[in-house]
Design an enzyme around this catalytic site. Structure first.
Site, PDB file in Angstrom:
ATOM      1  N   GLY A 188      48.794 -45.284  -1.449  1.00  0.00           N
ATOM      2  CA  GLY A 188      48.619 -46.135  -2.641  1.00  0.00           C
ATOM      3  C   GLY A 188      49.800 -47.064  -2.810  1.00  0.00           C
ATOM      4  O   GLY A 188      50.606 -47.245  -1.886  1.00  0.00           O
ATOM      5  N   ASN A 189      49.907 -47.684  -3.979  1.00  0.00           N
ATOM      6  CA  ASN A 189      51.069 -48.539  -4.264  1.00  0.00           C
ATOM      7  C   ASN A 189      51.380 -48.494  -5.759  1.00  0.00           C
ATOM      8  O   ASN A 189      50.666 -47.851  -6.524  1.00  0.00           O
ATOM      9  CB  ASN A 189      50.825 -49.971  -3.763  1.00  0.00           C
ATOM     10  CG  ASN A 189      49.630 -50.611  -4.421  1.00  0.00           C
ATOM     11  OD1 ASN A 189      49.620 -50.830  -5.629  1.00  0.00           O
ATOM     12  ND2 ASN A 189      48.581 -50.885  -3.632  1.00  0.00           N
ATOM     13  N   HIS A 190      52.452 -49.207  -6.147  1.00  0.00           N
ATOM     14  CA  HIS A 190      52.958 -49.070  -7.530  1.00  0.00           C
ATOM     15  C   HIS A 190      52.263 -49.964  -8.551  1.00  0.00           C
ATOM     16  O   HIS A 190      52.688 -50.018  -9.707  1.00  0.00           O
ATOM     17  CB  HIS A 190      54.456 -49.394  -7.565  1.00  0.00           C
ATOM     18  CG  HIS A 190      55.285 -48.371  -6.853  1.00  0.00           C
ATOM     19  ND1 HIS A 190      55.314 -47.062  -7.229  1.00  0.00           N
ATOM     20  CD2 HIS A 190      56.083 -48.476  -5.763  1.00  0.00           C
ATOM     21  CE1 HIS A 190      56.107 -46.382  -6.417  1.00  0.00           C
ATOM     22  NE2 HIS A 190      56.579 -47.225  -5.508  1.00  0.00           N
TER      23      HIS A 190
END
Ligand code: CTP
Length: 399
Positions: free
Chosen positions: A207-209
């Site tokens: 995933g990412n932020h």
């Protein structure tokens, strides 16, 4: 739409005055600041205390007050974003049509430049009377918005037209009427927001932020300007405030791709803020991967570039806007991305300014268009950045 709006509610002498109490409740619940002006005759039907309690504002009836000062109708008219007269009796409608001004409500209405809504309420025979009909028609030809009466049981025991519209219907009428005056009314918009998660096994993902805040604010700002908005978002911890925004939650890039291609053909405005994962696993493990090996190799393949695909499908009436998150050669890379993805504009997210970019509550953007016109903005809260983006979109439709 009623949130933060200043509304003068005029209540006149009609049995439907009791329904005006529900109206006040609905408007206050929707976030409006309501001041009630009653005509002297209205006090025979409902006590002012009912309205002052519900509106949390003093109720005004007379021109002058007991301490010798006066209720300034011009100030009241200037204060109001809108005036609603509900119920509007045949007497008040007649005075409005003739320009007669013998009470505070009429003086306020005649002093007002804001939209004025009139919800007639009377008995069946009065409602069909030609003089009264004529007065209503005079008002509708002027700047008044008439909220049609409804059919039903009347106070006289008769059945027919003349009943004041139900409070919920009055609110709906006002909201719909207001949205027609907005610059993006009739336009459809598609917004993407948040991250995508690419599964590794049943419990892990890449995933990412991205928080989704920028996209959610843009969706809200588009809806506030009258657009009909669909928001396709990845896993986020936020929600929309405007109930007219249709949200479609997805997890992976593939799911986002599917939803966007399904919706794109019917949209006038598309703004892609999502931080879509560029890669996914060739094969997702069906069981949790155990740490028995010293190292783990994940084989990744590219996800579809959703924005590029929409760029290929787009016609020249559709406005397609992407975001670019760059760490170096910002303008050059963003411009190159705009051309490669066939966009109308790209919004560069600066990563070189503290407080800008994904995750936080502020952002600093630069909008670049196809003619290489570049507009720089200061670091601002994301909701204000969203307004800048939407104002830019409104300008695009004026060209
Ligand atoms: N985007 C997309 N689908 C992808 C990747 C990106 O729709 N698979 C969209 C994003 O929503 C954004 C724009 O493309 O509006 C640019 O995203 P960005 O991550 O900056 O660029 P990439 O195309 O992924 O290029 P790179 O990561 O090489 O900079």
């Amino acid at each position: 739409m009623l949130e933060g709006k200043k509304i003068v509610l005029g209540v006149t002498g009609s049995i439907a005055a009791y329904k005006a109490a529900f109206l006040v409740r609905l408007m206050v619940k929707a976030g409006a600041n309501v001041k009630v002006i009653m005509t002297p005759a209205a006090k025979d039907f409902v006590a002012p205390l009912t309205f002052s309690t519900l509106s949390k504002n003093p109720v005004l009836v007379e021109f002058s007050t007991t301490d010798g000062s006066w209720n300034n109708h011009v100030e009241l008219a200037n204060w109001a974003d809108m005036i609603l007269i509900a119920p509007a009796s045949a007497n008040t409608i007649g005075k409005l049509a003739l320009g007669l001004c013998d009470n505070l409500l009429l003086a306020t209405v005649f002093s007002a430049a804001c939209p004025i809504y009139v919800a007639p309420a009377m008995d069946r025979e009065m409602y069909v009377n030609s003089s009264i009909k004529n007065n209503i028609s005079i008002l509708s030809k002027q700047h008044y918005f008439i909220i049609p009466s409804e059919e039903g049981e009347l106070a006289s025991g008769l059945y027919g037209e003349g009943r004041m519209a139900e409070p919920e219907h009055i609110i709906r009428f006002i909201i719909e009427n207001h949205s027609k005056t907005l610059p993006l009314y009739g336009k459809t918009a598609l917004v993407t927001a948040g991250p995508t998660y690419e599964a590794i096994d049943p419990v892990r993902f890449i995933g990412n932020h991205s928080s989704g805040k920028m996209g959610f604010h843009i969706a809200e700002a588009l809806a506030a300007k009258g657009a009909s908005v669909k928001l396709v978002h990845g896993p986020v911890n936020i929600s929309t405030h405007n109930s007219s925004i249709k949200t479609i939650g997805v997890t992976s890039a593939e799911e986002m791709h599917k939803e966007c291609t399904r919706l794109f053909a019917g949209t006038d405005i598309t703004v892609m803020t999502a931080a879509v994962a560029d890669f996914k696993l060739v094969k997702v493990a069906s069981k949790k991967i155990k740490k028995k090996d010293a190292s783990l190799h994940l084989e990744l393949i590219p996800n579809p570039d959703i924005l590029s695909e929409l760029g290929k499908q787009k016609n020249n009436k559709q406005l397609l806007i992407g975001f670019a998150l760059e760490t170096n050669d910002e303008i050059k890379n963003a411009t190159e991305k705009l051309k490669r993805k066939n966009l109308d504009a790209i919004i560069l997210n600066s990563m070189q300014t503290e407080g800008a970019g994904p995750g936080g509550d502020t952002n600093k953007i630069t909008i670049i268009d196809r003619q290489n016109k570049t507009i720089h903005f200061e670091l601002k809260p994301k909701n204000i950045v969203a307004n800048d983006v939407v104002n830019y979109i409104i300008e695009c439709f004026k060209r």
